[in-house]
Scaffold this motif. Structure first.
Motif, PDB file in Angstrom:
ATOM      1  N   VAL A 165     -26.177  15.201  21.693  1.00  0.00           N
ATOM      2  CA  VAL A 165     -25.661  14.367  20.607  1.00  0.00           C
ATOM      3  C   VAL A 165     -24.467  13.552  21.093  1.00  0.00           C
ATOM      4  N   ARG A 166     -24.467  12.262  20.770  1.00  0.00           N
ATOM      5  CA  ARG A 166     -23.338  11.405  21.136  1.00  0.00           C
ATOM      6  C   ARG A 166     -22.219  11.560  20.109  1.00  0.00           C
ATOM      7  N   MET A 167     -21.014  11.218  20.543  1.00  0.00           N
ATOM      8  CA  MET A 167     -19.854  11.310  19.654  1.00  0.00           C
ATOM      9  C   MET A 167     -19.359   9.917  19.300  1.00  0.00           C
ATOM     10  N   GLY A 168     -19.035   9.726  18.041  1.00  0.00           N
ATOM     11  CA  GLY A 168     -18.477   8.455  17.591  1.00  0.00           C
ATOM     12  C   GLY A 168     -17.321   8.704  16.636  1.00  0.00           C
ATOM     13  N   THR A 169     -16.673   7.632  16.223  1.00  0.00           N
ATOM     14  CA  THR A 169     -15.561   7.728  15.272  1.00  0.00           C
ATOM     15  C   THR A 169     -15.776   6.712  14.160  1.00  0.00           C
ATOM     16  N   LEU A 170     -15.634   7.163  12.922  1.00  0.00           N
ATOM     17  CA  LEU A 170     -15.662   6.285  11.752  1.00  0.00           C
ATOM     18  C   LEU A 170     -14.286   6.301  11.111  1.00  0.00           C
ATOM     19  N   GLN A 224      -8.185  10.831  12.335  1.00  0.00           N
ATOM     20  CA  GLN A 224      -7.232  11.939  12.209  1.00  0.00           C
ATOM     21  C   GLN A 224      -7.782  13.255  12.763  1.00  0.00           C
ATOM     22  N   PHE A 225      -9.055  13.282  13.162  1.00  0.00           N
ATOM     23  CA  PHE A 225      -9.606  14.494  13.764  1.00  0.00           C
ATOM     24  C   PHE A 225      -9.292  14.523  15.247  1.00  0.00           C
ATOM     25  N   ARG A 226      -8.822  15.663  15.726  1.00  0.00           N
ATOM     26  CA  ARG A 226      -8.545  15.788  17.158  1.00  0.00           C
ATOM     27  C   ARG A 226      -9.861  15.711  17.932  1.00  0.00           C
ATOM     28  N   VAL A 245       0.851  -1.190   0.000  1.00  0.00           N
ATOM     29  CA  VAL A 245       0.000   0.000   0.000  1.00  0.00           C
ATOM     30  C   VAL A 245       0.885   1.238   0.000  1.00  0.00           C
ATOM     31  N   LEU A 246       0.589   2.182  -0.896  1.00  0.00           N
ATOM     32  CA  LEU A 246       1.415   3.400  -0.986  1.00  0.00           C
ATOM     33  C   LEU A 246       1.164   4.377   0.156  1.00  0.00           C
ATOM     34  N   LEU A 247      -0.105   4.720   0.399  1.00  0.00           N
ATOM     35  CA  LEU A 247      -0.407   5.781   1.371  1.00  0.00           C
ATOM     36  C   LEU A 247      -0.154   5.284   2.784  1.00  0.00           C
ATOM     37  N   PRO A 248       0.762   5.913   3.532  1.00  0.00           N
ATOM     38  CA  PRO A 248       1.044   5.455   4.906  1.00  0.00           C
ATOM     39  C   PRO A 248      -0.153   5.713   5.827  1.00  0.00           C
ATOM     40  N   ASP A 249      -0.300   4.895   6.862  1.00  0.00           N
ATOM     41  CA  ASP A 249      -1.353   5.126   7.863  1.00  0.00           C
ATOM     42  C   ASP A 249      -1.201   6.529   8.446  1.00  0.00           C
ATOM     43  N   GLY A 250      -2.334   7.217   8.569  1.00  0.00           N
ATOM     44  CA  GLY A 250      -2.307   8.555   9.157  1.00  0.00           C
ATOM     45  C   GLY A 250      -2.120   9.667   8.147  1.00  0.00           C
ATOM     46  N   ALA A 251      -1.696   9.332   6.923  1.00  0.00           N
ATOM     47  CA  ALA A 251      -1.541  10.354   5.864  1.00  0.00           C
ATOM     48  C   ALA A 251      -2.883  10.542   5.160  1.00  0.00           C
ATOM     49  N   SER A 252      -3.053  11.689   4.529  1.00  0.00           N
ATOM     50  CA  SER A 252      -4.279  11.975   3.786  1.00  0.00           C
ATOM     51  C   SER A 252      -4.022  11.818   2.298  1.00  0.00           C
ATOM     52  N   GLU A 253      -4.952  11.140   1.624  1.00  0.00           N
ATOM     53  CA  GLU A 253      -4.813  10.988   0.170  1.00  0.00           C
ATOM     54  C   GLU A 253      -4.945  12.316  -0.555  1.00  0.00           C
ATOM     55  N   HIS A 254      -5.452  13.334   0.155  1.00  0.00           N
ATOM     56  CA  HIS A 254      -5.710  14.621  -0.488  1.00  0.00           C
ATOM     57  C   HIS A 254      -4.468  15.501  -0.609  1.00  0.00           C
ATOM     58  N   ASP A 255      -3.462  15.273   0.244  1.00  0.00           N
ATOM     59  CA  ASP A 255      -2.287  16.150   0.169  1.00  0.00           C
ATOM     60  C   ASP A 255      -0.970  15.385   0.245  1.00  0.00           C
ATOM     61  N   GLU A 292      -6.526  19.621  10.372  1.00  0.00           N
ATOM     62  CA  GLU A 292      -5.328  20.322  10.841  1.00  0.00           C
ATOM     63  C   GLU A 292      -5.657  21.671  11.473  1.00  0.00           C
ATOM     64  N   ILE A 293      -6.884  22.150  11.281  1.00  0.00           N
ATOM     65  CA  ILE A 293      -7.212  23.513  11.722  1.00  0.00           C
ATOM     66  C   ILE A 293      -8.438  23.505  12.620  1.00  0.00           C
ATOM     67  N   GLN A 294      -8.324  24.114  13.783  1.00  0.00           N
ATOM     68  CA  GLN A 294      -9.460  24.245  14.704  1.00  0.00           C
ATOM     69  C   GLN A 294     -10.484  25.193  14.074  1.00  0.00           C
ATOM     70  N   PRO A 295     -11.738  24.745  13.854  1.00  0.00           N
ATOM     71  CA  PRO A 295     -12.713  25.652  13.253  1.00  0.00           C
ATOM     72  C   PRO A 295     -13.023  26.828  14.179  1.00  0.00           C
ATOM     73  N   GLY A 296     -13.410  27.937  13.597  1.00  0.00           N
ATOM     74  CA  GLY A 296     -13.734  29.133  14.374  1.00  0.00           C
ATOM     75  C   GLY A 296     -15.053  28.987  15.115  1.00  0.00           C
ATOM     76  N   ALA A 297     -15.302  29.910  16.046  1.00  0.00           N
ATOM     77  CA  ALA A 297     -16.501  29.849  16.884  1.00  0.00           C
ATOM     78  C   ALA A 297     -17.773  29.905  16.044  1.00  0.00           C
ATOM     79  N   GLN A 298     -17.771  30.736  14.985  1.00  0.00           N
ATOM     80  CA  GLN A 298     -18.970  30.876  14.148  1.00  0.00           C
ATOM     81  C   GLN A 298     -19.300  29.556  13.451  1.00  0.00           C
ATOM     82  N   ARG A 299     -18.261  28.898  12.952  1.00  0.00           N
ATOM     83  CA  ARG A 299     -18.459  27.626  12.245  1.00  0.00           C
ATOM     84  C   ARG A 299     -18.995  26.560  13.213  1.00  0.00           C
ATOM     85  N   LEU A 300     -18.433  26.510  14.403  1.00  0.00           N
ATOM     86  CA  LEU A 300     -18.898  25.532  15.399  1.00  0.00           C
ATOM     87  C   LEU A 300     -20.358  25.801  15.775  1.00  0.00           C
TER      88      LEU A 300
END
Length: 314
Positions: A277-282, A262-264, A51-61, A234-242
């Motif tokens: 609302v409950r929190m989960g991870t996919l 990969q989301f904090r 597999v080329l893409l290492p674990d934890g890397a994003s295919e987008h960048d 990689e970027i904490q969204p701003g208060a308005q977005r949240l």
């Protein structure tokens, strides 16, 4: 001069592709881990799957390293979704002979199954949040959603295409490749049935995901996504977005909001804070699953468990 150039091109081409004849280096090289899961099931006992893409890397960048380029050049077969998804492979892979690659998005059986991507209008507000979020919002890969490995139907068609190419390349291994394809189809059918049963009671439970990756899986199993937020991990969204996200969660009575590995957690907690609302991870890339002949069935099952544990409230 033309004759010399022709000879030079032929020599370079032979140098590039001749390396693939060396079995010690050759392998099936898959772009992303779930694509590797499918390839490994077919190539098992015949040739290695990498597999080329290492674990934890994003295919987008991601950017190819020199060692990645070498692996591609030495590959028996390269399997990828296509340039709309793995832009990092496009220049290298587009030069490959068609007989040495499987481009899943262009397979005849796959084209009618493609789901339209998100309209740009749906992301208009995100485009106002700075260039980092804009680049993330733009990763919907053109006209269609390209997260094709999340469709069990497309996974089966991909397996058939990989099988057919490997039979062409390694006719001496036909019996093993035929047996592997049969095994994969049986595993897939069993996992598909089990996942369908697990998710059937949860079809009317609404939820939000951060990343618009799951359309094929959701359509196949009849799940009810209320929306998605392409938040750059990689970027904490701003208060308005949240605030916008939280308002939608409450108004649409979402049961869960799903992050990805990969989301904090801070981002997820900030979105869900003050709501019921409950929190989960996919995990859409199967990061925790090792590549083996049974990985794809495990991947479908793991996603089902991740959906169910949050939607059921376990």
């Amino acid at each position: 001069m033309l004759h010399k150039n022709t000879l030079l091109c032929a020599a370079l081409s032979a140098a590039l592709w001749g390396a693939a004849a060396a079995p010690s280096q050759a392998a099936v090289v898959a772009s992303l881990k779930p694509v590797g899961f499918i390839a490994a099931a077919i190539a098992d006992g015949v040739t290695e799957t990498q597999v080329l893409l290492p674990d934890g890397a994003s295919e987008h960048d991601y950017s190819l390293r020199p060692s990645d380029v070498k692996r591609l050049q030495n590959a028996d077969l390269v399997v990828w979704i296509g340039p709309e998804m793995e832009a990092f492979m496009d220049k290298t892979t587009s030069a490959f002979p068609e007989g040495k690659k499987v481009t899943i998005s262009t397979l005849d059986g796959v084209k009618p199954l493609l789901i339209k991507g998100v309209d740009d209008d749906d992301h208009a507000d995100e485009h106002d949040h700075g260039s980092a979020e804009k680049s993330d919002a733009d990763h919907h890969h053109g006209e269609y959603n390209m997260h094709l490995w999340l469709s069990p139907e497309i996974a089966r068609l991909s397996a058939v295409a990989i099988h057919d190419k490997l039979v062409e390349l390694m006719p001496q291994s036909r019996a093993k490749l035929d047996a592997n394809l049969k095994d994969f189809e049986a595993q897939l059918a069993a996992a598909d049935k089990q996942v369908g049963s697990e998710l059937a009671p949860l079809k009317n439970k609404g939820y939000f995901v951060f990343h618009d990756a799951y359309g094929y899986y959701e359509k196949h199993y009849g799940l009810t996504s209320l929306g998605h937020f392409t938040v750059n991990p990689e970027i904490q969204p701003g208060a308005q977005r949240l605030h916008e996200i939280r308002t939608q969660l409450v108004e649409q009575k979402a049961t869960c909001v799903f992050a990805e590995p990969q989301f904090r957690p801070a981002v997820v907690e900030a979105v869900a804070r003050g709501t019921s609302v409950r929190m989960g991870t996919l995990d859409p890339l199967g990061i925790s699953i090792p590549v083996s002949k049974t990985s794809y069935a495990a991947f479908l099952t793991q996603l089902a468990n991740q959906y169910a544990s949050c939607l059921k409230g376990d």
